[in-house]
Every structure is written in C-alpha cells, then in structure tokens.
Design a protein around this motif. Structure first.
Motif, PDB file in Angstrom:
ATOM      1  N   ARG A  87      42.152  29.782  45.681  1.00  5.68           N
ATOM      2  CA  ARG A  87      41.080  30.934  45.150  1.00  5.68           C
ATOM      3  C   ARG A  87      41.263  31.400  42.967  1.00  5.68           C
ATOM      4  NH1 ARG A  87      45.197  35.331  48.635  1.00  5.68           N
ATOM      5  NH2 ARG A  87      44.101  35.002  50.874  1.00  5.68           N
ATOM      6  N   GLY A  88      41.281  30.458  43.210  1.00  5.17           N
ATOM      7  CA  GLY A  88      40.675  30.189  41.460  1.00  5.17           C
ATOM      8  C   GLY A  88      41.812  29.328  40.540  1.00  5.17           C
ATOM      9  N   ILE A  90      44.430  28.754  37.604  1.00  4.76           N
ATOM     10  CA  ILE A  90      46.152  29.056  37.062  1.00  4.76           C
ATOM     11  C   ILE A  90      46.698  27.908  36.021  1.00  4.76           C
ATOM     12  CG2 ILE A  90      47.617  28.013  38.118  1.00  4.76           C
ATOM     13  CD1 ILE A  90      49.414  30.908  37.890  1.00  4.76           C
ATOM     14  N   ALA A  98      42.937  35.606  33.781  1.00  4.15           N
ATOM     15  CA  ALA A  98      42.723  34.237  35.178  1.00  4.15           C
ATOM     16  C   ALA A  98      41.570  34.365  35.540  1.00  4.15           C
ATOM     17  CB  ALA A  98      43.859  35.897  35.997  1.00  4.15           C
ATOM     18  N   GLU A 100      39.661  34.179  38.240  1.00  2.00           N
ATOM     19  CA  GLU A 100      39.614  34.202  40.310  1.00  2.00           C
ATOM     20  C   GLU A 100      37.637  33.153  40.831  1.00  2.00           C
ATOM     21  OE1 GLU A 100      39.987  37.797  41.931  1.00  2.00           O
ATOM     22  OE2 GLU A 100      42.166  37.390  40.729  1.00  2.00           O
ATOM     23  N   ALA A 101      38.440  32.073  41.577  1.00  7.35           N
ATOM     24  CA  ALA A 101      36.812  32.254  42.206  1.00  7.35           C
ATOM     25  C   ALA A 101      37.493  31.202  43.819  1.00  7.35           C
ATOM     26  CB  ALA A 101      35.966  30.444  40.906  1.00  7.35           C
ATOM     27  N   ASP A 102      36.333  31.266  44.567  1.00  8.16           N
ATOM     28  CA  ASP A 102      36.868  30.926  45.751  1.00  8.16           C
ATOM     29  C   ASP A 102      36.077  28.757  45.455  1.00  8.16           C
ATOM     30  OD1 ASP A 102      36.293  29.442  48.451  1.00  8.16           O
ATOM     31  OD2 ASP A 102      34.589  30.795  48.672  1.00  8.16           O
TER      32      ASP A 102
END
Length: 219
Positions: A87-88, A90, A98, A100-102
């Motif tokens: 989902r991303g 870290i 943060a 977030e990405a697919d």
C-alpha cells in the motif's frame, strides 16, 4: 448446483473440512480427521471422501488430489486473494512523510521466482523437527542437484523420506533432524534404486512461509 443430499454424518464430515480450511487455508490431514471423529482406521476417512466425491461436494484435481468443489468455495468464502497488497512506502531511517500508493502485491512468485520448477509435499512424521519441519507442514521442493548435507526428498524401495543427505564410501546416509530417529544407510550397490525427488527450499505451515537458510546460517 443440485447435488445429492448428504447424510447427517457426511454433512458433519464436510462441515469439518470446510471449517478447517477456512481457519488454516489447507486441508486437514487424514490423521487430524480421524482424531476429530474418533475413527480407528484411515479407511473411514477415505470412505467419507469417496461419498462426498460421488455426490459432487468434492472434486478430483489434475494432481490426483481431492478438493472442495469450486461452487462451494465461492459460496462459503474460501477463496483467498492471490497476494498481499503493498500500500505504499515507509521510512526505515529518518521520519518522513507517508507515501501511499498501489505498489502491487507480494505473491509466492515474489518469494520464489522459479515457481514453475517448484512443488510441495505434505510432511507426515516428526523426524525433521529440529530443522523446524513438523508433521503436517508443506515442504517446498525443486528439481535441483542435492549437495552434501542438503535436505532433500528421497524415494527408495517404494517409500519416501525427507532427510539431510550425505554421500560417502559406505553409501548414502539419510540423517534425520531428531535424535529419536536413526540414520538410514543405503549401500552403494543399490544406488540405482534411489531417486532424489527434490531439494528442500522451504516449508509452509500455520505460522507462515519459511525459506531454507544457507548452510552456514543453518548450522
């Protein structure tokens, strides 16, 4: 799908398999089924499986194994996603925003790039417990050369065994990872009857997927 009605005992048997697969994502072993129903013989397990197969609740796969009919898997919520979504990003250094990405999925192919050359066998017995391999685990094998001291699956005299393999002048020595079991010695004059089925590259159980450690780390 219009299947024949199950008897009460057959329904209890089928429900046990469904519940077990929902919880563990694998089939129970014959031993686990026999213990659950207090069967004295594995033949009772086979008879119930054959009845469910005949009535259309189970199917036979291309690998000559039994599985739940796809219609029941879908209706009972047994279908799983093919992978774990990423989902991303870290940070593992300084704190940062943060992201977030697919980023796709983690699949078995991610962990084992040579999936087409890999197969699994389910373990029966505790002779490799000190290597972290227990009864009911699935060992992952590849058709690779098994070197001195590697764990491999061996077929000999119609029987299979998972052991650490050593070659010496006295023959082939199959070493268990459990002091309660003795080494198996196969003399050189019957080597032609021995077949190395595959090299151990990892195993799967309820705690997750475990890849084989390099020999230096494993020792």
């Amino acid at each position: 799908m219009d299947n024949a009605q199950l008897t009460r005992k057959q329904k209890e048997f089928f429900d046990f398999i469904i519940d077990y697969k929902k919880e563990h994502d694998v089939w129970p072993t014959y031993r686990e089924i026999a213990e659950a129903f207090n069967y004295k013989s594995p033949n009772s397990v086979t008879q119930n499986i054959q009845a469910l197969l005949k009535k259309g609740y189970l199917i036979k796969t291309d690998d000559d194994e039994y599985d739940i009919h796809p219609n029941y898997e879908e209706n009972l919520g047994l279908k799983k996603n093919s992978g774990i979504p990423v989902r991303g990003l870290i940070a593992a250094g300084y704190l940062q925003e943060a992201v977030e990405a697919d980023l796709g999925q983690i699949t078995l192919e991610t962990l084992f790039p040579n999936m087409d050359d890999m197969f699994a066998l389910r373990v029966s017995g505790m002779s490799m417990k000190d290597a972290g391999i227990y009864d009911g685990d699935f060992v992952l094998l590849m058709d690779n050369d098994v070197k001195e001291g590697d764990i491999g699956a061996v077929l000999y005299n119609g029987e299979t065994s998972l052991k650490r393999i050593f070659y010496d002048k006295n023959g082939l020595r199959l070493e268990p990872a459990n002091e309660e079991y003795d080494d198996i010695i196969i003399k050189p004059d019957v080597f032609e009857e021995v077949r190395i089925i595959g090299k151990y590259i990892g195993h799967v159980n309820r705690s997750g997927i475990h890849k084989a450690l390099p020999r230096k780390l494993a020792s």
